[in-house]
Scaffold this motif. Sequence first.
Motif, mmCIF file in Angstrom:
data_model
loop_
_atom_site.group_PDB
_atom_site.id
_atom_site.type_symbol
_atom_site.label_atom_id
_atom_site.label_comp_id
_atom_site.label_asym_id
_atom_site.label_seq_id
_atom_site.Cartn_x
_atom_site.Cartn_y
_atom_site.Cartn_z
ATOM 1 N N PRO A 45 0.811 -1.220 0.000
ATOM 2 C CA PRO A 45 0.000 0.000 0.000
ATOM 3 C C PRO A 45 0.846 1.273 0.000
ATOM 4 N N GLN A 46 1.957 1.265 0.707
ATOM 5 C CA GLN A 46 2.828 2.441 0.720
ATOM 6 C C GLN A 46 3.441 2.687 -0.657
ATOM 7 N N VAL A 47 3.836 1.623 -1.335
ATOM 8 C CA VAL A 47 4.368 1.762 -2.693
ATOM 9 C C VAL A 47 3.289 2.312 -3.618
ATOM 10 N N GLU A 48 2.069 1.824 -3.468
ATOM 11 C CA GLU A 48 0.967 2.319 -4.298
ATOM 12 C C GLU A 48 0.753 3.815 -4.085
ATOM 13 N N VAL A 49 0.724 4.245 -2.841
ATOM 14 C CA VAL A 49 0.489 5.658 -2.532
ATOM 15 C C VAL A 49 1.641 6.513 -3.069
ATOM 16 N N LEU A 50 2.871 6.122 -2.764
ATOM 17 C CA LEU A 50 4.019 6.889 -3.244
ATOM 18 C C LEU A 50 4.047 6.951 -4.769
ATOM 19 N N SER A 51 3.744 5.840 -5.421
ATOM 20 C CA SER A 51 3.738 5.801 -6.895
ATOM 21 C C SER A 51 2.711 6.760 -7.475
ATOM 22 N N GLU A 52 1.497 6.716 -6.927
ATOM 23 C CA GLU A 52 0.445 7.607 -7.427
ATOM 24 C C GLU A 52 0.834 9.066 -7.239
ATOM 25 N N TYR A 56 8.688 10.416 4.119
ATOM 26 C CA TYR A 56 8.537 10.161 2.679
ATOM 27 C C TYR A 56 7.519 11.067 2.004
ATOM 28 N N VAL A 57 6.624 11.656 2.781
ATOM 29 C CA VAL A 57 5.669 12.637 2.267
ATOM 30 C C VAL A 57 5.592 13.783 3.272
ATOM 31 N N ARG A 58 5.114 14.907 2.798
ATOM 32 C CA ARG A 58 4.916 16.054 3.682
ATOM 33 C C ARG A 58 3.766 16.883 3.147
ATOM 34 N N ARG A 89 -2.786 19.528 0.908
ATOM 35 C CA ARG A 89 -2.197 18.835 -0.245
ATOM 36 C C ARG A 89 -0.849 18.306 0.196
ATOM 37 N N VAL A 90 -0.518 17.124 -0.269
ATOM 38 C CA VAL A 90 0.720 16.468 0.134
ATOM 39 C C VAL A 90 1.592 16.185 -1.082
ATOM 40 N N VAL A 91 2.901 16.077 -0.835
ATOM 41 C CA VAL A 91 3.873 15.764 -1.892
ATOM 42 C C VAL A 91 4.841 14.706 -1.375
ATOM 43 N N VAL A 92 5.490 14.042 -2.323
ATOM 44 C CA VAL A 92 6.546 13.086 -2.000
ATOM 45 C C VAL A 92 7.820 13.884 -1.749
ATOM 46 N N THR A 93 8.542 13.536 -0.699
ATOM 47 C CA THR A 93 9.811 14.191 -0.397
ATOM 48 C C THR A 93 10.927 13.517 -1.192
ATOM 49 N N ASP A 94 12.109 14.098 -1.148
ATOM 50 C CA ASP A 94 13.259 13.464 -1.790
ATOM 51 C C ASP A 94 13.504 12.074 -1.205
ATOM 52 N N ALA A 95 13.367 11.965 0.121
ATOM 53 C CA ALA A 95 13.532 10.661 0.771
ATOM 54 C C ALA A 95 12.479 9.666 0.273
ATOM 55 N N GLY A 96 11.264 10.141 0.025
ATOM 56 C CA GLY A 96 10.203 9.279 -0.506
ATOM 57 C C GLY A 96 10.503 8.810 -1.913
#
Length: 156
Positions: free
Chosen positions: A48-55, A91-93, A105-112
């Motif tokens: 699920p985390q991969v799915e969220v980060l990918s989207e 991984y998100v902020r 609204r959220v975004v993927v961080t560089d670490a994410g």
Amino acid sequence: MQHQGSEEVRRQALWMADRCLGRRIARLHRLVSRRFEAELRESGLTLPQVEVLSEMAVSGEPVRPSEIAGWLGIERSTISRNLDLLAQLGYVRAAETSATGRTTRVVVTDAGHQALADAQPAWERAQAWISGAVDEDAVDALDRWLTALELAPRPR
């Protein structure tokens, strides 16, 4: 109210269990998820985390949690839990919050982005194993099912 005999109920339950698409699809989901989770374990991410980060990475811009939930077809409470965990991992902020504080609204961080890149080999192994276990017709049928069910009118 009359009750059917226990043998009749047992036969009916067996008939329903043998033909239940929901049960069979749930079993398929468990089998596929187990393979992905086993492969992804070393990356520290769950499926699920991969799915969220990918989207989110595909979007490339700040998104509302409700948008992610809609893309993945999951409940908003589920996306909130996943985003909370991903935020704890860094991984998100939150990128923007409305004046009322009700919309974020959220975004993927560089670490994410790095975590997603690091998980890619594990994801590819799971994908290859599952794709190799079924024929191309099964993959095409799955895509047709998804499209048909997403477009089907919702019962009221």
